[in-house]
Design an enzyme around this catalytic site. Sequence first.
Site, PDB file in Angstrom:
ATOM      1  N   ARG A  85      53.990 -15.730 126.426  1.00  0.00           N
ATOM      2  CA  ARG A  85      53.079 -16.875 126.371  1.00  0.00           C
ATOM      3  C   ARG A  85      51.761 -16.482 125.701  1.00  0.00           C
ATOM      4  O   ARG A  85      51.247 -15.399 125.929  1.00  0.00           O
ATOM      5  CB  ARG A  85      52.808 -17.384 127.795  1.00  0.00           C
ATOM      6  CG  ARG A  85      53.812 -18.430 128.224  1.00  0.00           C
ATOM      7  CD  ARG A  85      53.762 -18.739 129.687  1.00  0.00           C
ATOM      8  NE  ARG A  85      52.422 -19.029 130.216  1.00  0.00           N
ATOM      9  CZ  ARG A  85      52.200 -19.365 131.489  1.00  0.00           C
ATOM     10  NH1 ARG A  85      53.212 -19.459 132.345  1.00  0.00           N
ATOM     11  NH2 ARG A  85      50.980 -19.604 131.909  1.00  0.00           N
ATOM     12  N   LYS A 120      54.368 -17.455 141.413  1.00  0.00           N
ATOM     13  CA  LYS A 120      54.647 -18.840 141.853  1.00  0.00           C
ATOM     14  C   LYS A 120      55.918 -19.381 141.189  1.00  0.00           C
ATOM     15  O   LYS A 120      56.796 -19.912 141.862  1.00  0.00           O
ATOM     16  CB  LYS A 120      53.471 -19.769 141.522  1.00  0.00           C
ATOM     17  CG  LYS A 120      52.163 -19.381 142.177  1.00  0.00           C
ATOM     18  CD  LYS A 120      51.043 -20.368 141.871  1.00  0.00           C
ATOM     19  CE  LYS A 120      50.691 -20.460 140.396  1.00  0.00           C
ATOM     20  NZ  LYS A 120      50.113 -19.221 139.811  1.00  0.00           N
ATOM     21  N   ARG A 180      55.197 -10.021 131.038  1.00  0.00           N
ATOM     22  CA  ARG A 180      56.050 -11.176 131.327  1.00  0.00           C
ATOM     23  C   ARG A 180      56.745 -11.701 130.068  1.00  0.00           C
ATOM     24  O   ARG A 180      56.157 -11.793 128.998  1.00  0.00           O
ATOM     25  CB  ARG A 180      55.204 -12.323 131.913  1.00  0.00           C
ATOM     26  CG  ARG A 180      55.988 -13.630 131.969  1.00  0.00           C
ATOM     27  CD  ARG A 180      55.384 -14.637 132.860  1.00  0.00           C
ATOM     28  NE  ARG A 180      54.093 -15.113 132.403  1.00  0.00           N
ATOM     29  CZ  ARG A 180      53.363 -15.988 133.070  1.00  0.00           C
ATOM     30  NH1 ARG A 180      53.790 -16.452 134.228  1.00  0.00           N
ATOM     31  NH2 ARG A 180      52.198 -16.383 132.595  1.00  0.00           N
ATOM     32  N   ARG A 201      41.577 -16.803 132.959  1.00  0.00           N
ATOM     33  CA  ARG A 201      42.377 -17.583 133.919  1.00  0.00           C
ATOM     34  C   ARG A 201      42.107 -17.122 135.346  1.00  0.00           C
ATOM     35  O   ARG A 201      42.044 -17.942 136.268  1.00  0.00           O
ATOM     36  CB  ARG A 201      43.874 -17.467 133.583  1.00  0.00           C
ATOM     37  CG  ARG A 201      44.254 -18.292 132.353  1.00  0.00           C
ATOM     38  CD  ARG A 201      45.573 -17.869 131.746  1.00  0.00           C
ATOM     39  NE  ARG A 201      46.692 -17.996 132.664  1.00  0.00           N
ATOM     40  CZ  ARG A 201      47.837 -17.329 132.529  1.00  0.00           C
ATOM     41  NH1 ARG A 201      48.016 -16.493 131.533  1.00  0.00           N
ATOM     42  NH2 ARG A 201      48.801 -17.522 133.398  1.00  0.00           N
ATOM     43  N   ARG A 221      45.200 -27.766 141.771  1.00  0.00           N
ATOM     44  CA  ARG A 221      44.439 -26.587 141.394  1.00  0.00           C
ATOM     45  C   ARG A 221      42.943 -26.789 141.606  1.00  0.00           C
ATOM     46  O   ARG A 221      42.154 -25.897 141.299  1.00  0.00           O
ATOM     47  CB  ARG A 221      44.673 -26.339 139.907  1.00  0.00           C
ATOM     48  CG  ARG A 221      45.386 -25.037 139.583  1.00  0.00           C
ATOM     49  CD  ARG A 221      45.510 -25.038 138.089  1.00  0.00           C
ATOM     50  NE  ARG A 221      45.892 -23.816 137.490  1.00  0.00           N
ATOM     51  CZ  ARG A 221      47.144 -23.457 137.244  1.00  0.00           C
ATOM     52  NH1 ARG A 221      48.154 -24.170 137.661  1.00  0.00           N
ATOM     53  NH2 ARG A 221      47.377 -22.353 136.575  1.00  0.00           N
TER      54      ARG A 221
HETATM   55  P1  AP5 Z   1      55.347 -15.729 137.521  1.00  0.00           P
HETATM   56  O1  AP5 Z   1      56.330 -16.127 138.534  1.00  0.00           O
HETATM   57  O2  AP5 Z   1      55.528 -16.183 136.121  1.00  0.00           O
HETATM   58  O3  AP5 Z   1      53.853 -16.028 138.026  1.00  0.00           O
HETATM   59  P2  AP5 Z   1      53.074 -17.412 138.183  1.00  0.00           P
HETATM   60  O4  AP5 Z   1      52.283 -17.312 139.431  1.00  0.00           O
HETATM   61  O5  AP5 Z   1      54.006 -18.564 138.046  1.00  0.00           O
HETATM   62  O6  AP5 Z   1      52.109 -17.285 136.948  1.00  0.00           O
HETATM   63  P3  AP5 Z   1      51.648 -18.340 135.840  1.00  0.00           P
HETATM   64  O7  AP5 Z   1      50.925 -17.511 134.808  1.00  0.00           O
HETATM   65  O8  AP5 Z   1      52.766 -19.172 135.331  1.00  0.00           O
HETATM   66  O9  AP5 Z   1      50.684 -19.185 136.631  1.00  0.00           O
HETATM   67  P4  AP5 Z   1      49.475 -19.931 136.109  1.00  0.00           P
HETATM   68  O10 AP5 Z   1      49.087 -20.599 137.340  1.00  0.00           O
HETATM   69  O11 AP5 Z   1      48.420 -19.149 135.456  1.00  0.00           O
HETATM   70  O12 AP5 Z   1      50.064 -20.739 134.881  1.00  0.00           O
HETATM   71  P5  AP5 Z   1      50.567 -22.233 134.726  1.00  0.00           P
HETATM   72  O13 AP5 Z   1      51.754 -22.218 133.882  1.00  0.00           O
HETATM   73  O14 AP5 Z   1      50.614 -22.899 136.042  1.00  0.00           O
HETATM   74  O15 AP5 Z   1      55.277 -14.103 137.545  1.00  0.00           O
HETATM   75  C1  AP5 Z   1      54.465 -13.373 136.624  1.00  0.00           C
HETATM   76  C2  AP5 Z   1      55.198 -12.105 136.173  1.00  0.00           C
HETATM   77  O16 AP5 Z   1      55.331 -11.205 137.277  1.00  0.00           O
HETATM   78  C3  AP5 Z   1      56.627 -12.342 135.678  1.00  0.00           C
HETATM   79  O17 AP5 Z   1      56.879 -11.470 134.601  1.00  0.00           O
HETATM   80  C4  AP5 Z   1      57.521 -11.994 136.880  1.00  0.00           C
HETATM   81  O18 AP5 Z   1      58.798 -11.526 136.484  1.00  0.00           O
HETATM   82  C5  AP5 Z   1      56.708 -10.923 137.583  1.00  0.00           C
HETATM   83  N1  AP5 Z   1      56.825 -10.961 139.042  1.00  0.00           N
HETATM   84  C6  AP5 Z   1      56.858 -12.081 139.851  1.00  0.00           C
HETATM   85  N2  AP5 Z   1      56.923 -11.710 141.145  1.00  0.00           N
HETATM   86  C7  AP5 Z   1      56.895 -10.342 141.175  1.00  0.00           C
HETATM   87  C8  AP5 Z   1      56.936  -9.373 142.227  1.00  0.00           C
HETATM   88  N3  AP5 Z   1      56.997  -9.744 143.520  1.00  0.00           N
HETATM   89  N4  AP5 Z   1      56.888  -8.063 141.899  1.00  0.00           N
HETATM   90  C9  AP5 Z   1      56.838  -7.686 140.575  1.00  0.00           C
HETATM   91  N5  AP5 Z   1      56.802  -8.550 139.537  1.00  0.00           N
HETATM   92  C10 AP5 Z   1      56.837  -9.860 139.835  1.00  0.00           C
HETATM   93  O19 AP5 Z   1      49.340 -22.884 133.941  1.00  0.00           O
HETATM   94  C11 AP5 Z   1      49.083 -22.597 132.584  1.00  0.00           C
HETATM   95  C12 AP5 Z   1      47.914 -23.437 132.102  1.00  0.00           C
HETATM   96  O20 AP5 Z   1      48.251 -24.841 132.190  1.00  0.00           O
HETATM   97  C13 AP5 Z   1      46.623 -23.303 132.905  1.00  0.00           C
HETATM   98  O21 AP5 Z   1      45.846 -22.197 132.488  1.00  0.00           O
HETATM   99  C14 AP5 Z   1      45.955 -24.661 132.614  1.00  0.00           C
HETATM  100  O22 AP5 Z   1      45.370 -24.665 131.344  1.00  0.00           O
HETATM  101  C15 AP5 Z   1      47.137 -25.622 132.606  1.00  0.00           C
HETATM  102  N6  AP5 Z   1      47.389 -26.190 133.929  1.00  0.00           N
HETATM  103  C16 AP5 Z   1      48.525 -26.032 134.688  1.00  0.00           C
HETATM  104  N7  AP5 Z   1      48.425 -26.679 135.846  1.00  0.00           N
HETATM  105  C17 AP5 Z   1      47.194 -27.254 135.865  1.00  0.00           C
HETATM  106  C18 AP5 Z   1      46.499 -28.046 136.815  1.00  0.00           C
HETATM  107  N8  AP5 Z   1      47.049 -28.357 137.999  1.00  0.00           N
HETATM  108  N9  AP5 Z   1      45.248 -28.475 136.502  1.00  0.00           N
HETATM  109  C19 AP5 Z   1      44.705 -28.175 135.315  1.00  0.00           C
HETATM  110  N10 AP5 Z   1      45.297 -27.420 134.381  1.00  0.00           N
HETATM  111  C20 AP5 Z   1      46.533 -26.959 134.640  1.00  0.00           C
END
Ligand code: AP5
Length: 238
Positions: free
Chosen positions: A183, A36, A150, A194, A111
């Site tokens: 992270r 994402k 990552r 997660r 979410r």
């Molecule tokens: P990346 O692009 O980083 O993936 P992502 O989907 O953004 O993953 P996140 O871990 O950031 O999502 P998340 O939803 O768990 O975390 P968030 O920060 O929102 O890609 C991942 C890896 O793969 C990278 O190394 C990249 O290079 C590689 N890659 C990407 N595309 C690829 C491809 N096509 N092929 C190969 N490799 C690839 O949330 C963190 C925490 O915050 C949550 O756990 C929660 O506690 C809190 N939080 C955030 N939002 C909310 C909400 N709305 N409500 C409640 N709590 C929340």
Amino acid sequence: SSKPSSKFTATTKALSKADKEMAKFYVLIGPPGAGKGTQAKIIADKYGLVHISSGDLFRENLKNETELGKLAQGFMARGELVPDDVTIGMVRDRISRPDCKNGALLDGFPRTPAQADALAVMLKEFDSKVELVPLIDVPAQVLIDRLSGRWSCRAQGHVFHEKFNPPQVAGICDIDGSELYQREDDQRSTVENRIKVYTQQTAPLIEYYQSRNLLVTVDGTKPIDEVSADLQAAIEKA
Ligand code: AP5
């Protein structure tokens, strides 16, 4: 000081209404590690949209040791969701800022169905609505490999992968030169939680947006540039 004439006021009102009508809001959904953040940066750049990542907003608050950051910290470290009211308030503040007048690409929010309802209400206040909800679909096994390799940048949250998208110089962000780090919530046990939390609390959004004819599914196992091309095609078709 002279008051603006009523004619002037009418014109500015009309203009701001036109601005609002142009505003386009997209919601990227998908499990942790689906890509994402990676795709949001590419797509937002391409269409001149503001990229709003709820995870990045929380991490910024954590870094700055704000009250919000302190509140979110435990939930994030355990891989749980931060409570809806706190998250909704934070995103609402961000969306209200003037740079979102043309729209935004939301990543990681909503979410839960309650967050999705709240988003619909807040966009309605801006005479806007969700345009499209691309789901980046990736199976669980692939997610674990992606998150364990990552590396994220400290300054702006750009992401790299030691195998799939390595930076030119190990440990340094290609884009802004800042330090790359792993992270805390990318440890395997936290990642597993997660994914479980996603399945239980976020996956219901697939049906939520499907029933509103807003969902489009993109195969997130393809290489990064192919996923971007598929997302762009979906956006242009919408
Ligand atoms: P990346 O692009 O980083 O993936 P992502 O989907 O953004 O993953 P996140 O871990 O950031 O999502 P998340 O939803 O768990 O975390 P968030 O920060 O929102 O890609 C991942 C890896 O793969 C990278 O190394 C990249 O290079 C590689 N890659 C990407 N595309 C690829 C491809 N096509 N092929 C190969 N490799 C690839 O949330 C963190 C925490 O915050 C949550 O756990 C929660 O506690 C809190 N939080 C955030 N939002 C909310 C909400 N709305 N409500 C409640 N709590 C929340």
